[in-house]
Design an enzyme around this catalytic site. Structure first.
Site, PDB file in Angstrom:
ATOM      1  CG  HIS A  11      -1.715   1.256   1.343  1.00  0.00           C
ATOM      2  ND1 HIS A  11      -2.612   1.644   0.370  1.00  0.00           N
ATOM      3  CD2 HIS A  11      -1.722   2.240   2.275  1.00  0.00           C
ATOM      4  CE1 HIS A  11      -3.149   2.802   0.717  1.00  0.00           C
ATOM      5  NE2 HIS A  11      -2.622   3.191   1.852  1.00  0.00           N
ATOM      6  CG  ASP A  13      -0.341   6.193   2.190  1.00  0.00           C
ATOM      7  OD1 ASP A  13      -1.539   6.070   1.920  1.00  0.00           O
ATOM      8  OD2 ASP A  13       0.191   5.682   3.204  1.00  0.00           O
ATOM      9  CG  ASP A 135      -5.168   3.684   4.325  1.00  0.00           C
ATOM     10  OD1 ASP A 135      -5.581   3.318   5.436  1.00  0.00           O
ATOM     11  OD2 ASP A 135      -4.264   4.527   4.204  1.00  0.00           O
ATOM     12  CG  HIS A 385      -6.188   7.405   1.123  1.00  0.00           C
ATOM     13  ND1 HIS A 385      -5.872   6.649   0.024  1.00  0.00           N
ATOM     14  CD2 HIS A 385      -5.372   6.984   2.118  1.00  0.00           C
ATOM     15  CE1 HIS A 385      -4.902   5.798   0.354  1.00  0.00           C
ATOM     16  NE2 HIS A 385      -4.574   5.995   1.605  1.00  0.00           N
TER      17      HIS A 385
END
Length: 944
Positions: A11, A13, A135, A385
């Site tokens: 994951h 970001d 997420d 996000h």
């Protein structure tokens, strides 16, 4: 067999604790150890070592950077892995967007650029089949609707309210069918949705990344720390425990987490062993089968099971991970960045359109080389996000804003080139980005200038313009040479305070402009000899201000609002409005140590503190605008404005620096208290599109035990919220994403600003306490709320177009000395205004001879007697300056032809077959839009 699908993933970001660049390169590892380039290097290397291994990748914004740096032989290798299904893209947008604070138009854009890159690079094998939002902090219904229309077979996420999860685990409803629109005919917006078992982490005890501390599989029986039997036993237990709360004999395990697989060998070496030893037990009667898999392989097995699934029609907000931990603060966090992102979206749409309307010269013309791509990518990154959500570190927020500013600079060149081509004038164009605080050096000093108003909407728009000036009398003429009514007002004390020393205008010139659809109109402004003295403000509150549509009443003693009337419909409501703050929890609470922070809203009391019970007031009334300026405190002020032709009252609020000398963080709200009988219901929009009903202390699909009476009743408001009864509807249109709720009957509160002194322990590691060089003592924020009062049956006819005007606002550009007489002063890119129900969502250059067009029906099926009907548009008769030679229809994300898009069919438990209406298509060029439908076309065009 119980089939366990292991999904190796990372994951990544697109900015959070580090900037997007720092994450890609692995810079600033003192903040967080993370380097995306090394992850992709390492994963590809390890996939080549064992043909059984799989990996999924999500964020195209990172993958694109890595891909550009690879040799052609490495690119061939990766294409081979993609073709074999061993490297699979899921989601595939530029980033994994936030769902609470993003506007649907920007989400569609960011998905389109990511998916387009994958399509053009890898073809059909690179096309994601699954949406993956593991997420984001709560999930919006409109996102599910968009994903369905983009052709995804299913959607997986990690976070949902802890009470909702507990209920779903017991009922085996962690996999469901989400019906994400009440207007689109099923299954158009139906999306199979799966809730992942461990958020997005591996099961406990099975993390084998370099950042993990779990023990590796030690499988040499000659060594004394041999642990295969123990690992296999624990794994079988974890698998059976997970299977007990899911519906089929297939379960999924996410093997990875944040920025993992930088040394992929660690993971794969242990996963290879895990698969081998667990499956080895089958010879002794074990019924567990473990395999490398991907979300789309797992989804295919669920589809093959041919079961019925529970149906959901609401959304997954708000999200709480514990009794006192509601993630509703980020709906408002970093309000200035949220507004800047929204303005940047508006600028991008104008830039995209002018690139098409101006032709090739717009990219390379008189004013140099411009492009829309830089801003498009900056906007795409900003949808992440931890970007527009406001949940990043301060230096990262600064980086997002800088990217948007740089993108806008590139677009300014393009816009100048395009307008030079369309007007025939080579005069230099100036852009004033600080008009909201009355700063524009050109208008402050020039005796004659012109202002071009470009309107990105598909219908004519009337818009109030306020320009900083130093003169007291001006004449203005429109494109036809007719005089335009204008007035001069003194700049308010609040504006002087907020702009500091960035501008020196004493006055503001106010006038109304009209701009044609997808076009511009030019106004010429000339300073008259300063004959007149400026009209002075009245130092008290008037009892009433009104135009032909609305009347606003005030209490002359307190200076506060007391009522609102619609003069056309003869409706009147009591309406008081004031500013309050909630004291933020500092963690010293016997119930919970949870603090308020960037993510979490946790007031330490359910009763907010009123800023002031009365306001100091001055007022102005003239033929263009009536305004009442209110001061509540040195850090809170507001202007209540009513323009001559407006159907909405404008509340322009200015808040900050929020005082914290009492060492108390504050969450600042404005609250509207009315006589409307709401019975605990209110309504918010989902990502700026469909409206959802909310009820206090209630969730439609599960029994809520309310533990935070304020934060647990806050919802995202993207562009509007309203309260209503049988007679009256009060709609509030916002200029950015904000959080809000209806805590008391007849009341609507909206959070405007947050200044907090503690971190909330969700990873960001710093307090939400913004300041800058210009505002060293704390951030000042200014914004607008627009209020309209209508009968519920016709309210959408007013607030839908109003909200679109705020999102896609006119773009102003200035030229000193005015334009030459031979210049074209007015232009529309459309042959006529679009029907009121139709919004032109996208017009952008696709390649040299084709453009991407999206048209949407902007009303829900139940909203309006007049506008909730199907509408037909003729594509060949759309544009004034382009000939449409041919068109093809695409899916929403423009990565498949519409007629080739096929999705899995799913059966809900309670299904009512809808009655399908058919509409005859009278002409090949005519397209019909039904309520809430967005249709996407690739048009082949040439300039007329």
């Amino acid at each position: 067999m119980l089939n366990v699908h292991l999904v190796p993933h990372t994951h990544d970001d697109v900015g959070w604790l580090k900037t997007v660049d720092q994450y890609f390169y692995g810079d600033r590892n003192d903040i967080q150890h993370a380097g995306v380039q090394y992850i992709l290097d390492s994963v590809v290397d390890q996939l080549l070592k064992n043909p059984d291994r799989r990996f999924i990748y999500v964020e195209t914004g990172f993958f694109y950077r890595w891909w550009k740096q690879q040799s052609s032989s490495m690119q061939q290798t990766v294409k081979q892995l993609v073709n074999e299904g061993r490297l699979e893209f899921v989601n595939g947008g530029w980033c994994m967007s936030d769902e609470a604070t993003t506007h649907y138009s920007a989400v569609i854009d960011q998905m389109t650029i990511g998916l387009r890159f994958l399509n053009e690079t890898f073809g059909v094998c690179g096309r994601p089949r699954v949406a993956w939002h593991i997420d984001p902090f709560g999930h919006a219904r409109e996102h599910a609707s968009m994903f369905a229309q983009m052709g995804y077979d299913g959607f997986f996420f990690g976070r949902l309210d802890y009470q909702d999860r507990n209920r779903r685990m017991k009922a085996k409803e962690q996999e469901l069918l989400w019906r994400a629109s009440d207007s689109l005919t099923p299954p158009m917006a139906d999306l199979f949705t799966g809730i992942l078992p461990n958020g997005y982490n591996p099961p406990e005890g099975f993390c084998w990344d370099q950042l993990c501390t779990d023990e590796p599989i030690r499988d040499d029986p000659d060594l004394e720390d041999y642990n295969v039997d123990d690992v296999v036993q624990r794994f079988l237990q974890a698998a059976k425990s997970q299977a007990s709360v899911y519906k089929t004999n297939h379960i999924i395990m996410t093997m990875g987490s944040d920025f993992q697989y930088e040394n992929a060998n660690l993971w794969y070496k242990n996963l290879d062993k895990l698969i081998r030893y667990v499956n080895g037990r089958q010879a002794n009667g074990s019924n567990v089968n473990v395999l490398y898999s991907t979300p789309s392989c797992y989804l295919q097995e669920l589809h093959r099971a041919n079961l019925t699934w529970s149906l959901k029609t609401d959304d997954f907000f708000p999200y709480a991970d514990n009794a006192h931990n509601f993630w509703t603060g980020y709906f408002t966090s970093r309000p200035a960045l949220k507004r800047y992102e929204r303005i940047s979206n508006s600028n991008l749409q104008s830039c995209n359109q002018l690139e098409v309307l101006g032709g090739p010269v717009s990219r390379k013309g008189q004013f140099g080389q411009g492009d829309s791509e830089t801003l498009r990518r900056a906007m795409a990154v900003a949808q992440h996000h931890d970007a527009v959500s406001g949940t990043e570190k301060q230096h990262v927020a600064n980086d997002y804003a800088k990217r948007l500013a740089k993108g806008w600079q590139h677009c300014q060149v393009l816009v100048s080139n395009s307008l030079a081509s369309l007007t025939g004038s080579l005069a230099e164009r100036i852009y004033c980005d600080n008009l909201n605080i009355s700063v524009c050096p050109l208008t402050e000093s020039s005796k004659k200038f012109s202002v071009s108003v470009y309107n990105p909407l598909g219908r004519t728009v009337n818009w109030p313009v306020r320009l900083p000036v130093n003169g007291t009398a001006y004449s203005i003429t429109d494109a036809q040479g007719k005089a335009v009514d204008c007035q001069v007002l003194p700049v308010s004390e609040a504006t002087q305070e907020v702009r500091r020393n960035q501008g020196f205008a004493r006055n503001e010139l106010v006038f109304q402009v009209q701009a044609p659809p997808l076009g511009f109109s030019t106004y010429t402004v000339s300073l008259l000899k300063d004959r007149q003295s400026l009209s002075l403000p009245r130092p008290a509150a008037p009892s009433v201000i009104q135009n032909k549509f609305l009347q606003v009443t005030f209490d002359p003693q307190t200076g506060l609002l007391t009522g609102l009337s619609n003069l056309e419909t003869k409706q009147t409501i009591k309406l008081t409005q004031n500013f309050y703050w909630y004291n933020a929890s500092d963690g010293n609470n016997y119930e919970s140590r949870q603090t308020s922070g960037a993510y979490i809203f946790r007031p330490n009391s359910s009763t907010p503190v009123m800023v002031a019970s009365k306001a100091k007031v001055e007022s102005f009334q003239n033929s263009v605008v009536q305004e009442v300026r209110q001061w509540f405190a040195p850090w809170v002020s507001q202007v209540v404005r009513l323009y001559a032709d407006s159907r909405a009252v404008e509340l322009e609020w200015t808040v900050g620096p929020v005082p914290v000398n009492d060492r108390q963080g504050k969450e600042v709200i404005t609250r509207l208290d009315t006589s409307i009988k709401t019975s605990e219901f209110f309504y918010t929009d989902s990502n700026g599109r469909e409206v959802l009903q909310r009820k206090k202390d209630f969730r439609p699909t599960w029994q809520l035990k309310q533990t935070e009476p304020i934060a647990g009743n806050y919802y995202p408001i993207n562009s509007r919220a309203f309260i209503k009864d049988d007679v009256n509807q009060l709609t509030v249109v916002t200029d950015r994403s904000q959080g809000g709720g209806s805590i008391n009957n007849g009341s609507l509160e909206i959070m405007l600003h947050r200044r907090l002194l503690y971190d909330d322990y969700r990873g960001v590691g710093e307090a939400l306490d913004e300041s800058s060089e210009i505002y060293p003592h704390g951030l000042m924020v200014r914004g607008r709320l627009l209020l309209s009062l209508e009968p519920p049956a016709s309210a959408a006819d007013i607030h839908r177009p109003l909200a679109q005007e705020v999102v896609s606002q006119p773009l102003l550009s200035f030229t000193d000395g005015g334009l030459s007489p031979s210049s074209r002063l007015e232009f529309s890119g459309l042959q006529a205004s679009l029907p009121p129900a139709v919004h032109l969502l996208t017009l952008s250059q696709w390649d040299e001879d084709s453009v991407l067009l999206r048209l949407e029906h902007q009303f829900q099926s139940w909203e309006s007697k007049v506008n909730s009907q199907p509408v037909t548009v003729n594509l060949q008769k759309l544009f004034s300056s382009l000939d449409v030679l041919g068109f093809s229809e695409l899916n929403l994300s423009a990565n498949q032809w519409k007629d080739q898009m096929s999705r899995f069919d799913w059966t809900p438990e309670k299904e009512e077959k809808p009655l399908l209406k058919t509409f005859a298509n009278p002409s090949v060029w005519e397209v019909t839009l039904r309520p809430m439908e967005i249709r996407t076309f690739l048009l082949r065009v040439k300039s007329k």
